[in-house]
Design an enzyme around this catalytic site. Structure first.
Site, PDB file in Angstrom:
ATOM      1  N   GLU A   1      19.118  87.488   7.558  1.00 43.27           N
ATOM      2  CA  GLU A   1      20.466  87.762   7.035  1.00 43.27           C
ATOM      3  C   GLU A   1      20.968  89.131   7.467  1.00 43.27           C
ATOM      4  OE1 GLU A   1      20.940  87.368   2.775  1.00 43.27           O
ATOM      5  OE2 GLU A   1      21.658  85.330   2.968  1.00 43.27           O
TER       6      GLU A   1
ATOM      7  N   HIS B   1      -4.098  76.052  13.090  1.00 39.04           N
ATOM      8  CA  HIS B   1      -4.129  74.606  13.250  1.00 39.04           C
ATOM      9  C   HIS B   1      -2.726  74.017  13.151  1.00 39.04           C
ATOM     10  CE1 HIS B   1      -8.577  74.381  12.959  1.00 39.04           C
ATOM     11  NE2 HIS B   1      -8.381  75.531  12.339  1.00 39.04           N
TER      12      HIS B   1
ATOM     13  N   LYS C   1      30.402  78.808   1.102  1.00 43.58           N
ATOM     14  CA  LYS C   1      30.663  78.936  -0.338  1.00 43.58           C
ATOM     15  C   LYS C   1      32.049  78.388  -0.667  1.00 43.58           C
ATOM     16  CE  LYS C   1      27.815  83.009  -1.345  1.00 43.58           C
ATOM     17  NZ  LYS C   1      27.818  84.400  -1.802  1.00 43.58           N
TER      18      LYS C   1
END
Lengths: 459, 459
Positions: free
Chosen positions: B290, B319, B433
């Site tokens: 961010e 792995h 938003k």
């Protein structure tokens, strides 16, 4: 499940980035060769994981085994790492039945709890062993090769803990899931009469979630494993289509390869809007990374190729990764996963006299808010010229989850063809394994070079 | 803590990739300007998080508040998302005291349990509310702005659950952590007399873990928050050095910027060899993504810049991701974190007559194996021409963890200067938003465009 790919295509986007729609025709034409390659390789014994869509006998065996244990154990302890752990964790998070915390008439849980140890961090292992009663535990040790150092180390520690508590009865608390013939675990099981399940030799570790590797732990906690396999069969059936636009797994692979190689999207983000699919995204991360990240192609030419998969979760990561996805480099293709029916939902109570940003939430549900956030994020990304697709699941049933898992495995198999690499090996981890044995002082193994000079390269 | 960077420099590597050692001189020369910029911006009121290294009064207040609650509550429920959740989770995983599962003389736990809800997935929220006794819970609602939709939705649901169980006493079970003056949470707290703690206005959400945002939950579960702040002060002190080679946070930032811009390492992997630091890597992921993922630079020029942080954990991800790190594109810089003293360790029992790969493990410890795996992986990556550095922690004390958290925050502040972007804003999430409010039907907000046509772009 359905795969919605319209926002991956450039003419849906405002910017210059993304794939032009005409690319689909090109990919569809080239798909015949990819489908033929997969069929040829299947015939030659590769792509063994397709067989996991038909295994009625294994399902019956495992179900009988799990039922036979009855309520003899109230805890399952799984020891495994990588492909022997990530799939099991994904299954449990997605499907652990809601009855999990309920009690039976005698105040006992219907299904055992499950703890999965997938690291050799002593603080995790010690904490687990303090918490678990050795008299009531079933320990499932999982290693396809039977020789995984981390899993064997865990086993030795846990075995001593069992021996100390149970003496000669310890071996009755063990089940090994491993190769039918080879490896250290197989040798130990034969010597000590420990119960075993087999990992089919033709199925690679990271493709083994729907083999006994994942099916036994799932069955032990009450997940409907027949449903899982049923869903997987549906995915394999759809992968039979020779038309790319009718074959979701093949289309996912083709678009991701094209986005990487032809449009610079080297990062492949998987972002389910569901807490229960967070671990499935981690499982996908191994599948995609280990299968496609390769030094050489099928012809042995040095290519250093492979997209980087990124696991994310919505809506949470809207407050973490999405700033970068929206505004950063045009190097990502994002795939959302949505769940139409979350199984249960919660009403957000109406709230009169509240500040406006609070009031508009009242009367909605949390599930509705989650869906609204997905829609807004997907549309906003598209408007900013960011490629994104969506996998829609109707629900989180065993059928849906089995189909999704197999879908990603099929897509990985197809992607191997597009990238021209062998998706079933992992030669890059061998050097690290050899150097680990060297660091442990095993005879015949080279120790790693010491770290750089602390005086000059340390602050 | 120490930062070991020798394996980032090319002359330590076999291949052509990585940074040449002479780059250090160039970075060191340019650092004077970076340090001057940070000082100037601090004087102008940016970089407020530096102040979190000196907050004796806040620590005393929070400690007194937590102690005052005594054993009135046995569960803490934290509602928050992004910067209001990731840091708290990192603190708890790293430092939750070993006494966690111990009981006091009356069979009660010393410290309350803590549940953190950082999503609006109804299945997670419903499961938590089924598990928790509302009569014994303290709910800490955290939102810096006080207007975060997800957190307010959680609050409304949880508030009704409290009201139903407790009636008028519900407000005594609530603490809000929010802006001192503004926002919906502040308004509600004032109206209902709910206890509050303040997020300092000059500290951004993702830089707030060492503010009351993280300190209150930490104190409630018995973490020594004075020790955290002490560690943070140590990191700030070291960041005072004007010599780049004496300033670990500045050097971390400079090398990562240089690796990205000058050597194509656009992926910055953080891979602690410790389960307890897994969540700290997730916290770092938000901080780095961010803060640095931006459309425009400080001058307003469109740059679409920002590295992609990747969270990983060793030995587990050997792995999973390491095949790609070893053999894939040369686009990654990997930072390991090691912990010299894990606090407790477990002996791997000697095992005579075992297969050889098992026998060589006997007599070691799990901690020793983990360290050997780190050494082998780091050396193997270097041999394959892969840049990697290591942050060495002596232990996982509050001091070490506080220092590490502040180190990464300082590094992020420095990286903002190297990238030329504002590390404290997040304009890219605003559109999402607004569209979310549109999707919820809030007056004056535009709804997102519908998804592409299902008939043509769906399979």
């Amino acid at each position: 499940m359905r795969f919605q790919y319209g926002r991956i295509l450039q003419d849906r986007l405002d910017g210059e980035h993304g794939l032009p729609r005409r690319r689909l025709d090109e990919l569809a034409r080239r798909f015949a060769a990819v489908q033929a390659e997969v069929q040829a390789r299947r015939a030659a014994g590769e792509y063994g994981f397709y067989g996991l869509a038909r295994q009625e006998q294994t399902v019956r065996q495992i179900t009988a085994f799990a039922e036979g244990l009855g309520q003899a154990y109230d805890h399952v302890l799984v020891l495994g790492i990588g492909g022997s752990a990530l799939g099991t964790r994904a299954l449990l998070s997605a499907l652990r039945p809601p009855a999990w915390n309920e009690l039976d008439d005698e105040g006992r849980e219907f299904f055992p709890r499950l703890t999965l140890l997938d690291n050799v961090d002593p603080t995790s292992v010690a904490a687990a062993l303090r918490r678990i009663d050795p008299r009531r535990v079933l320990v499932n040790v999982i290693s396809k090769s039977g020789g995984t150092a981390e899993t064997l180390a865990q086993y030795l520690v846990v075995r001593k803990w069992l021996d100390d508590a149970l003496g000669g009865a310890a071996s009755r608390h063990l089940v090994f899931t491993t190769d039918p013939v080879k490896g250290a675990l197989r040798e130990l099981a034969t010597r000590e009469g420990i119960a075993t399940l087999e990992v089919p030799p033709e199925v690679g570790g990271r493709f083994s979630v729907l083999s006994p590797v994942g099916l036994l732990p799932a069955a032990l906690v009450g997940i409907d494993i027949a449903g899982l396999v049923e869903g997987a069969a549906r995915a394999v059936e759809r992968a039979g289509a020779d038309d790319l636009l009718q074959n979701p797994a093949a289309l996912f692979a083709a678009l991701h390869w094209s986005a990487d190689i032809q449009a610079g999207a080297r990062l492949h983000v998987l972002m389910p809007y569901s807490d229960r699919l967070r671990d499935l995204a981690e499982w996908f991360r191994q599948l995609w990374a280990e299968s496609l990240g390769k030094r050489v192609d099928r012809e042995g030419k040095v290519v250093h190729t492979g997209p980087t998969p990124v696991a994310s979760v919505g809506a949470t990561d809207q407050h973490s990764q999405v700033q970068l996805f929206m505004e950063g480099p045009f190097d990502k293709l994002i795939t959302f996963v949505t769940v139409t029916d979350p199984g249960e939902d919660l009403l957000i109570p109406a709230s009169d006299g509240m500040p406006e940003e609070v009031a508009c939430l009242g009367g909605r549900t949390l599930g509705g808010l989650l869906q609204a956030e997905y829609e807004a994020t997907s549309a906003a990304l598209a408007r900013m010229g960011r490629m994104n697709g969506t996998i829609e699941l109707t629900d989180l049933s065993p059928q849906s989850v089995g189909e999704l898992l197999m879908f990603f495995q099929l897509a990985t198999g197809y992607a191997g063809c597009w990238y021209g690499v062998n998706p079933f090996d992992q030669p890059g981890v061998e050097l690290g394994k050899r150097l680990t044995f060297g660091a442990l002082g095993r005879v015949g193994y080279e120790a790693p070079e010491p770290a750089p000079d602390a005086d000059t390269d340390m602050v």
